[in-house]
Design a protein around this motif. Structure first.
Motif, PDB file in Angstrom:
ATOM      1  N   VAL A 187       0.831  -1.208   0.000  1.00  0.00           N
ATOM      2  CA  VAL A 187       0.000   0.000   0.000  1.00  0.00           C
ATOM      3  C   VAL A 187       0.865   1.258   0.000  1.00  0.00           C
ATOM      4  CG1 VAL A 187      -1.737   1.323   1.277  1.00  0.00           C
ATOM      5  CG2 VAL A 187      -1.914  -1.171   1.127  1.00  0.00           C
ATOM      6  N   ARG A 188       0.482   2.198  -0.847  1.00  0.00           N
ATOM      7  CA  ARG A 188       1.114   3.516  -0.874  1.00  0.00           C
ATOM      8  C   ARG A 188       0.013   4.564  -0.750  1.00  0.00           C
ATOM      9  NH1 ARG A 188       4.436   0.656   0.203  1.00  0.00           N
ATOM     10  NH2 ARG A 188       6.532   0.336  -0.676  1.00  0.00           N
ATOM     11  N   ASP A 189       0.385   5.753  -0.293  1.00  0.00           N
ATOM     12  CA  ASP A 189      -0.617   6.770   0.016  1.00  0.00           C
ATOM     13  C   ASP A 189      -1.237   7.407  -1.220  1.00  0.00           C
ATOM     14  OD1 ASP A 189      -0.397   6.457   2.772  1.00  0.00           O
ATOM     15  OD2 ASP A 189       1.306   7.841   2.884  1.00  0.00           O
ATOM     16  N   ARG A 190      -0.413   7.704  -2.238  1.00  0.00           N
ATOM     17  CA  ARG A 190      -0.890   8.444  -3.404  1.00  0.00           C
ATOM     18  C   ARG A 190      -0.281   7.872  -4.685  1.00  0.00           C
ATOM     19  NH1 ARG A 190      -3.336  13.097  -1.768  1.00  0.00           N
ATOM     20  NH2 ARG A 190      -3.032  13.642   0.431  1.00  0.00           N
ATOM     21  N   PRO A 191      -0.940   8.066  -5.823  1.00  0.00           N
ATOM     22  CA  PRO A 191      -0.377   7.590  -7.091  1.00  0.00           C
ATOM     23  C   PRO A 191       1.016   8.143  -7.379  1.00  0.00           C
ATOM     24  CG  PRO A 191      -2.675   8.173  -7.377  1.00  0.00           C
ATOM     25  CD  PRO A 191      -2.314   8.605  -5.994  1.00  0.00           C
ATOM     26  N   SER A 192       1.284   9.368  -6.988  1.00  0.00           N
ATOM     27  CA  SER A 192       2.600   9.962  -7.258  1.00  0.00           C
ATOM     28  C   SER A 192       3.722   9.242  -6.518  1.00  0.00           C
ATOM     29  CB  SER A 192       2.600  11.445  -6.879  1.00  0.00           C
ATOM     30  OG  SER A 192       2.298  11.609  -5.499  1.00  0.00           O
ATOM     31  N   ASP A 193       3.392   8.515  -5.454  1.00  0.00           N
ATOM     32  CA  ASP A 193       4.416   7.774  -4.709  1.00  0.00           C
ATOM     33  C   ASP A 193       5.039   6.668  -5.546  1.00  0.00           C
ATOM     34  OD1 ASP A 193       3.832   9.376  -2.557  1.00  0.00           O
ATOM     35  OD2 ASP A 193       2.613   7.881  -1.506  1.00  0.00           O
ATOM     36  N   VAL A 194       4.333   6.213  -6.589  1.00  0.00           N
ATOM     37  CA  VAL A 194       4.864   5.172  -7.472  1.00  0.00           C
ATOM     38  C   VAL A 194       4.978   5.688  -8.908  1.00  0.00           C
ATOM     39  CG1 VAL A 194       4.113   3.194  -6.089  1.00  0.00           C
ATOM     40  CG2 VAL A 194       2.530   4.218  -7.733  1.00  0.00           C
ATOM     41  N   GLY A 195       4.984   7.008  -9.069  1.00  0.00           N
ATOM     42  CA  GLY A 195       5.154   7.601 -10.395  1.00  0.00           C
ATOM     43  C   GLY A 195       3.948   7.472 -11.294  1.00  0.00           C
ATOM     44  N   GLU A 196       2.762   7.347 -10.706  1.00  0.00           N
ATOM     45  CA  GLU A 196       1.534   7.209 -11.487  1.00  0.00           C
ATOM     46  C   GLU A 196       0.650   8.437 -11.301  1.00  0.00           C
ATOM     47  OE1 GLU A 196       0.718   4.816 -13.485  1.00  0.00           O
ATOM     48  OE2 GLU A 196       1.487   2.869 -12.813  1.00  0.00           O
ATOM     49  N   ARG A 197      -0.383   8.531 -12.115  1.00  0.00           N
ATOM     50  CA  ARG A 197      -1.484   9.447 -11.862  1.00  0.00           C
ATOM     51  C   ARG A 197      -2.712   8.591 -11.572  1.00  0.00           C
ATOM     52  NH1 ARG A 197      -0.631  10.149 -17.594  1.00  0.00           N
ATOM     53  NH2 ARG A 197      -2.330   9.242 -18.827  1.00  0.00           N
ATOM     54  N   PRO A 198      -3.779   9.149 -10.994  1.00  0.00           N
ATOM     55  CA  PRO A 198      -4.966   8.341 -10.701  1.00  0.00           C
ATOM     56  C   PRO A 198      -5.469   7.607 -11.943  1.00  0.00           C
ATOM     57  CG  PRO A 198      -5.139  10.469  -9.653  1.00  0.00           C
ATOM     58  CD  PRO A 198      -3.923  10.530 -10.524  1.00  0.00           C
ATOM     59  N   TYR A 199      -5.986   6.402 -11.731  1.00  0.00           N
ATOM     60  CA  TYR A 199      -6.464   5.588 -12.842  1.00  0.00           C
ATOM     61  C   TYR A 199      -7.541   6.342 -13.619  1.00  0.00           C
ATOM     62  CZ  TYR A 199      -8.609   1.768 -15.423  1.00  0.00           C
ATOM     63  OH  TYR A 199      -9.110   0.980 -16.420  1.00  0.00           O
ATOM     64  N   GLY A 200      -7.327   6.450 -14.929  1.00  0.00           N
ATOM     65  CA  GLY A 200      -8.290   7.113 -15.788  1.00  0.00           C
ATOM     66  C   GLY A 200      -8.151   8.619 -15.853  1.00  0.00           C
ATOM     67  N   ALA A 201      -7.206   9.178 -15.117  1.00  0.00           N
ATOM     68  CA  ALA A 201      -7.021  10.633 -15.130  1.00  0.00           C
ATOM     69  C   ALA A 201      -6.262  11.049 -16.383  1.00  0.00           C
ATOM     70  CB  ALA A 201      -6.261  11.089 -13.888  1.00  0.00           C
ATOM     71  N   PRO A 202      -6.573  12.218 -16.945  1.00  0.00           N
ATOM     72  CA  PRO A 202      -5.866  12.687 -18.139  1.00  0.00           C
ATOM     73  C   PRO A 202      -4.421  13.059 -17.821  1.00  0.00           C
ATOM     74  CG  PRO A 202      -7.342  14.379 -17.319  1.00  0.00           C
ATOM     75  CD  PRO A 202      -7.640  13.147 -16.532  1.00  0.00           C
ATOM     76  N   PRO A 203      -3.541  13.078 -18.837  1.00  0.00           N
ATOM     77  CA  PRO A 203      -2.138  13.474 -18.609  1.00  0.00           C
ATOM     78  C   PRO A 203      -2.052  14.844 -17.945  1.00  0.00           C
ATOM     79  CG  PRO A 203      -2.429  12.567 -20.805  1.00  0.00           C
ATOM     80  CD  PRO A 203      -3.805  12.715 -20.235  1.00  0.00           C
ATOM     81  N   GLY A 204      -1.082  14.954 -17.050  1.00  0.00           N
ATOM     82  CA  GLY A 204      -0.879  16.219 -16.359  1.00  0.00           C
ATOM     83  C   GLY A 204      -1.643  16.349 -15.062  1.00  0.00           C
ATOM     84  N   THR A 205      -2.513  15.359 -14.763  1.00  0.00           N
ATOM     85  CA  THR A 205      -3.272  15.406 -13.511  1.00  0.00           C
ATOM     86  C   THR A 205      -2.341  15.179 -12.327  1.00  0.00           C
ATOM     87  OG1 THR A 205      -5.247  14.544 -14.607  1.00  0.00           O
ATOM     88  CG2 THR A 205      -5.160  14.388 -12.201  1.00  0.00           C
ATOM     89  N   LYS A 206      -2.468  16.020 -11.326  1.00  0.00           N
ATOM     90  CA  LYS A 206      -1.638  15.895 -10.133  1.00  0.00           C
ATOM     91  C   LYS A 206      -2.493  15.436  -8.950  1.00  0.00           C
ATOM     92  CE  LYS A 206       1.671  19.473 -11.517  1.00  0.00           C
ATOM     93  NZ  LYS A 206       2.317  20.755 -11.132  1.00  0.00           N
ATOM     94  N   ASP A 207      -1.824  14.841  -7.966  1.00  0.00           N
ATOM     95  CA  ASP A 207      -2.526  14.421  -6.762  1.00  0.00           C
ATOM     96  C   ASP A 207      -3.139  15.620  -6.056  1.00  0.00           C
ATOM     97  OD1 ASP A 207      -1.779  11.807  -7.144  1.00  0.00           O
ATOM     98  OD2 ASP A 207      -0.053  11.907  -5.810  1.00  0.00           O
TER      99      ASP A 207
END
Length: 419
Positions: A187-207
């Motif tokens: 488990v990680r707290d946010r998508p950015s912790d693993v270099g991701e953005r939220p599932y289905g979010a458009p490019p450039g979306t930040k936590d």
């Protein structure tokens, strides 16, 4: 964005599913402890139900504060602490010999721990890790609470018959402890912790990063803002009824009621397991439906059909073969299918920022209802030596809830339009 074939959001969701499944198994355990505790200590069913009621109420009341703590200190850290508390509380019940210990260990410690690893955890993870498929994922995570019954109850009932309730409490504590390393590793707290953005979010979306705030003040503040919306109170009221008629009444008392009718404990636990199978299907489907249809009408049908099932239950005990299995299938499909539409309507009412915490308060109402249902049914059974009035009253209040939810969205103050 990473080139992983499987988005890490699904990995986190899978780990949370396992945690919620185990927490559900812990919450289901008292239903197979009631009769053994009566026999060993001579405690009344009302007294034991009182401890279960404390557990259920704390499970709900800690929810909004847990959501605020997750915002302040992170999902992973909060989950780890709560699992330690659950394992400790369940293990200590193995040593209890007096009623105050039952209330302290099972009521308070386990109630606090399971309340943190509950529906608000699922709502927080869905909000933070998913931009699309939120209804479906919330349905899957919610269904894990019923799957916990599927996995644990028949095994626990058989163990209680063969080895006693103390062995069961120790086994449950060890099982919860084994989940702790899984959470720490995955488990990680946010998508950015693993270099991701939220599932289905458009490019450039930040936590979304919440401003630093005291968790207690944040939880109370969110309640204050939510309480200005009439729809919030309608949702809380309907969820109170939901809790009273599921976790409180059926989840706690169906197994003892079956024993009253001469049905063996393992077979009775199997009925709850059958409900778990059906609810896994029903709640997952409810999540899919909540993304596509009017959530108010979904809740109308869920509560209405649940009420009819409860009114049928007294007759089901008297039918030899198909009575209780038919109830288990029908009721199981509807068990907590109410959650995905309620999550979505809560977020629409108060907005995305306060959504998880506001839903925590709605869950608090659910668990206060669960506590009232567990205690009330225990008192009815102790006083009248039958559960029939409890089943009938529960059926009628579910029908009342089906009408109550149709008022949602008709407030003169329009709800916020959000995903």
């Amino acid at each position: 964005m990473s080139n992983r074939k499987i988005h890490y959001a699904w990995v986190v969701a899978a780990a949370v599913f396992v945690v919620l499944l185990c927490a559900a198994g812990v919450r289901a355990t008292p239903s197979v402890f009631i009769v053994p505790l009566e026999r060993e200590f001579g405690w009344s069913r009302a007294l034991i139900s009182g401890a279960v009621s404390v557990n259920l109420v704390l499970y709900g009341l800690v929810g909004p504060f847990a959501a605020a703590v997750m915002q302040a200190f992170g999902i992973r850290r909060t989950m780890l602490i709560s699992l330690v508390i659950i394992a400790l509380g369940v293990a200590l019940t193995n040593l209890m010999s007096t009623p105050w210990q039952l209330f302290a260990f099972w009521g308070v410690l386990v109630g606090l721990g399971t309340g943190t690893t509950a529906m608000v955890l699922g709502a927080t993870v869905v909000h933070r890790w998913f931009a699309t498929r939120r209804g479906l994922v919330m349905g899957i995570l919610t269904a894990s609470t019923a799957t916990g019954q599927l996995v644990f109850l028949p095994i626990l009932a058989a163990m209680v018959e063969r080895h006693g309730w103390r062995t069961v409490s120790l086994g449950v504590a060890v099982t919860v402890a084994l989940v702790i390393p899984l959470v720490a590793l995955i488990v990680r707290d946010r998508p950015s912790d693993v270099g991701e953005r939220p599932y289905g979010a458009p490019p450039g979306t930040k936590d979304e990063v919440a401003a630093p705030i005291n968790p207690l003040a944040n939880a109370i503040g969110a309640l204050g803002r939510a309480s200005r919306h009439r729809d919030f109170w309608l949702l809380a009221g309907s969820f109170f009824i939901c809790g009273a008629t599921t976790n409180g009444l059926v989840g706690t008392h169906l197994v003892p009621a079956c024993l009253d009718h001469g049905i063996p404990e393992v077979r009775a636990a199997g009925l709850l397991a059958l409900m778990g199978i059906c609810d896994l299907l029903g709640t997952t489907a409810s999540g899919w439906l909540s993304d596509r249809f009017d959530n108010r009408w979904l809740l109308f049908w869920y509560y209405g059909l649940r009420g009819l099932a409860l009114l049928y239950l007294p007759s089901a005990f008297e039918l030899s073969v198909f009575g209780l299995p038919v109830f288990a299938i029908f009721y199981g499909l509807d068990w907590i299918a109410t959650v995905p539409p309620t999550v979505r309507l809560t977020t629409q009412t108060v907005g995305a920022a306060d959504g998880p915490i506001a839903f925590g308060w709605v869950v608090a109402a659910h668990q206060v209802g669960a506590g009232a249902g567990a205690l009330g049914a225990g008192v009815v059974r102790t006083a009248l030596e039958t559960y029939t009035p409890a089943w009938v009253v529960a059926g009628f209040i579910c029908i009342a809830a089906s009408l109550l939810v149709l008022r949602i969205g008709r407030s003169p103050r329009p709800a916020l339009a959000v995903e």
